[in-house]
Scaffold this motif. Structure first.
Motif, short mmCIF file in Angstrom:
data_model
loop_
_atom_site.label_atom_id
_atom_site.label_comp_id
_atom_site.label_asym_id
_atom_site.label_seq_id
_atom_site.Cartn_x
_atom_site.Cartn_y
_atom_site.Cartn_z
N GLY A 12 -29.34 90.78 24.21
CA GLY A 12 -28.51 89.30 24.33
C GLY A 12 -27.76 89.15 23.34
N ASN A 13 -27.83 89.80 22.07
CA ASN A 13 -26.98 89.81 21.09
C ASN A 13 -25.46 90.35 21.33
OD1 ASN A 13 -29.45 89.49 19.30
ND2 ASN A 13 -29.60 90.85 18.04
N GLN B 17 -19.75 85.85 24.47
CA GLN B 17 -19.93 85.03 24.23
C GLN B 17 -19.24 83.78 22.84
OE1 GLN B 17 -20.28 82.92 27.42
NE2 GLN B 17 -21.42 83.78 28.00
N LYS B 18 -19.16 83.95 21.88
CA LYS B 18 -18.75 83.66 20.55
C LYS B 18 -17.39 83.76 20.04
CE LYS B 18 -19.61 84.05 15.26
NZ LYS B 18 -20.66 84.42 14.13
N LYS C 265 -23.69 87.97 23.09
CA LYS C 265 -23.50 86.27 22.22
C LYS C 265 -22.71 86.59 21.66
CE LYS C 265 -28.84 84.90 22.08
NZ LYS C 265 -29.80 85.01 20.90
N ASN C 266 -22.71 87.74 21.39
CA ASN C 266 -21.33 87.70 20.17
C ASN C 266 -20.33 87.74 20.99
OD1 ASN C 266 -22.70 88.52 18.02
ND2 ASN C 266 -22.55 90.74 18.53
#
Length: 590
Positions: A541-542, A548-549, A545-546
């Protein structure tokens, strides 16, 4: 910044440079007043650098360590140099340490001087409320202060500084009150320069109140005093302020700016603070009158001043780093006899040299970007500074630990030294790769390396080495259009994250990446034929998320499709305009 303290800085730093070498410290102190009365208020930039080095040397001189009055002379001048170079955070730490020292000596004059500098550094850092508090604390020591054999902060300096803070806060009545007090003090002490500067400051307050006629009258009076005493820098800022007067015609205002430019041509030693103040007013006027040729000329002059300032900051950092290297070399020298000039010591010295080059190179890159891209690139500079701290900080700390181990034979047996050196080599290589990526993201032309070359090299290391077949396809126009440093950095990091995930989790046999331009969008498509995963249950997930960010920072969209045992597809779409540097800033760089 506060014009009154600048007066003190310019006089005192030039004093330091001008002092000849005498046989004793006492003879030097006796000559301070003579030099303060004789020197010119405008100083050359070369003198500032030499003065800074002179201060550092004299603080270590044995002749100046016994008398607190003599020691504080150099402590005060060091704070002034920090202020001159806009080193607010460093100056604030130094000033607070000096305040503790002055308190121990119970010297009211030194304490008042320290409070004035603490107020100035807080003002530089945008802490206006704290600045006011420290200025007022300084004024409380007025009745106890006794004159020293050299110039320090006086009451009208603190009053004028208070007026400047209140002017910034929009509290015009308070600003006017303190301006008037500073003016009265300057007249009482027959200080012509402060008299002219106080009138300039009062004129600024009137200007903010909308009373242009009164402002113009005071500025004309300030010019008369400055001209009489040959204060060319004060004359310059007054001309710039008159040039923005609404009570004058455009022709009259233009003439004031023309006079100012003639003054700059006749005397190139006018300090950069006053030059920038005048040039900013001139730039505003030429923008209002749509004089684009004049705007370009003024912007070049401002950029030149900023460039010199940043290189002075760099020189300061180099000197500080040289001190670290000198101390490190001393420790190495003490251990040389015990280690018998072993290869480990030689490698340690090489590593220190490499780290020095890396840090200085990164600093030069940051300075270069700051100068060339002005306000928009300031945000990029902040981002790059943060990246250097995050990416290199822990590695540099590890290098420091391992280096100290090598120099301490008691803590590290000889049998373990080879392992430590191997670790240092690995960390150094990682540092070089990280720095290469950061420099490439700033300006790919400097590295002569394309995005495709970087990605293929990275894929070969982490995918091909695991037997994964790699295919990377990038359209020719992509490299040419990908000019935004932020976009280059984010896209490179996202693609590396995708390849890392493929290497670690996918068990794929093939990996495919294509980058194309489609309907004014940059489309990045990454596929593998691995085991896939359930996106909402993934332990990655991390990483997602990175991705996407970073894509969101470019106003783009990231879509992830994955089916168990049927591979993963990631599609990234970014508007074309967000991967390009705006035309105005691209031209300004070149």
């Amino acid at each position: 910044m506060a014009f009154c303290i600048r007066t003190l800085i310019y006089v005192q730093i030039t004093l330091i440079f001008s002092l000849p070498f005498f046989s004793s410290a006492q003879q030097r102190i006796k000559d301070f007043k003579f030099y303060e009365e004789k020197i010119d208020n405008n100083i050359s930039e070369e003198n500032i650098e030499i003065a800074n080095a002179f201060i550092e040397a004299e603080l270590q001189h044995p002749l100046f360590t016994k008398d607190s009055t003599q020691v504080y002379f150099f402590k005060s001048r060091k704070m002034e140099v920090n202020y001159y170079f806009d080193l607010g955070k460093l100056g604030l730490i130094d000033a607070k340490n000096n305040l503790k020292w002055a308190m121990e000596k119970n010297n009211a004059t030194m304490i008042m001087d320290c409070y004035n500098f603490i107020g100035l550094f807080n003002f530089m850092l945008g802490k206006w409320t704290e600045s006011v508090d420290f200025y007022k604390k300084g004024l409380r020591y007025l009745s106890l202060a006794q004159p020293l054999p050299y110039a320090t902060s006086k009451v009208f300096h603190l009053q004028n500084n208070l007026a400047e803070v209140y002017l910034k806060k929009g509290e015009l009545d308070s600003a006017m009150r303190y301006c008037q007090q500073a003016l009265n003090g300057a007249i009482a002490e027959n200080n012509s320069r402060m008299e002219a500067l106080s009138k300039y400051q009062i004129g600024d307050v009137y200007r903010e109140k909308g009373e242009s006629i009164e402002a113009d009258s005071l500025l004309q009076s300030a010019i008369t005093i400055a001209h009489k005493n040959d204060f060319l820098d004060v004359t310059l800022i007054c001309l710039g302020n008159l040039g923005k007067s609404k009570s004058l015609t455009l022709t009259q205002r233009s003439k004031y700016f023309e006079q100012g430019f003639q003054l700059l041509k006749s005397d190139t030693s006018i300090n950069p603070f006053y030059k920038k103040d005048f040039l900013k007013n001139a730039l505003t006027f030429y923008e209002q009158t749509h004089n684009y040729a004049a705007q370009t000329r003024v912007l070049k002059q401002i950029a030149s001043i900023e460039e010199k300032k940043k290189f002075k900051e760099l020189n300061f950092l180099i000197r500080q780093y040289d001190k670290m290297i000198i101390e490190s070399n001393k420790r190495v020298a003490l251990e040389k006899s015990n280690l018998q000039k072993s290869k480990e010591v030689q490698r340690l010295i090489i590593i220190i040299a490499i780290i020095s080059i890396l840090v200085l190179t990164a600093t030069l890159v940051i300075v270069y970007l700051t100068i060339k891209r002005k306000n928009t690139i300031l945000s990029i500079r902040s981002t790059i500074s943060r990246d250097l701290h995050d990416d290199l900080g822990s590695s540099l700390s590890s290098l420091n630990i391992y280096s100290n181990l090598l120099t301490n034979k008691k803590l590290l047996p000889e049998s373990k030294q080879h392992d430590v050196i191997s670790k240092i080599n690995i960390i150094t290589n990682d540092l070089l790769n990280d720095l290469h990526d950061i420099i490439w993201s700033l300006d790919k032309n400097k590295m002569q390396t394309s995005l495709e070359d970087i990605l293929k090299s990275y894929a070969m290391n982490i995918l091909s080495s695991k037997g994964i077949e790699v295919e990377i396809s990038i359209e020719n126009p992509v490299e040419k259009l990908l000019t935004s440093p932020k976009a280059r950095k984010n896209i490179m990091l996202v693609l590396k994250e995708i390849m890392n995930n493929c290497s670690k989790y996918s068990k794929a046999k093939k990996f495919y990446l294509s980058i194309i331009l489609q309907r004014k969008e940059l489309v990045l498509l990454a596929k593998d034929d691995g085991v896939g995963f359930v996106t909402d249950q993934s332990n990655r997930g991390n990483g997602l998320k990175n991705i996407q960010k970073r894509i969101k920072e470019l106003n783009g969209k990231a879509t992830v499709h994955s089916i168990l045992e049927n591979g993963t597809t990631i599609e990234l779409r970014i508007p074309q305009k967000n991967i390009q540097m705006k035309e105005y800033f691209t031209k300004s760089v070149h």
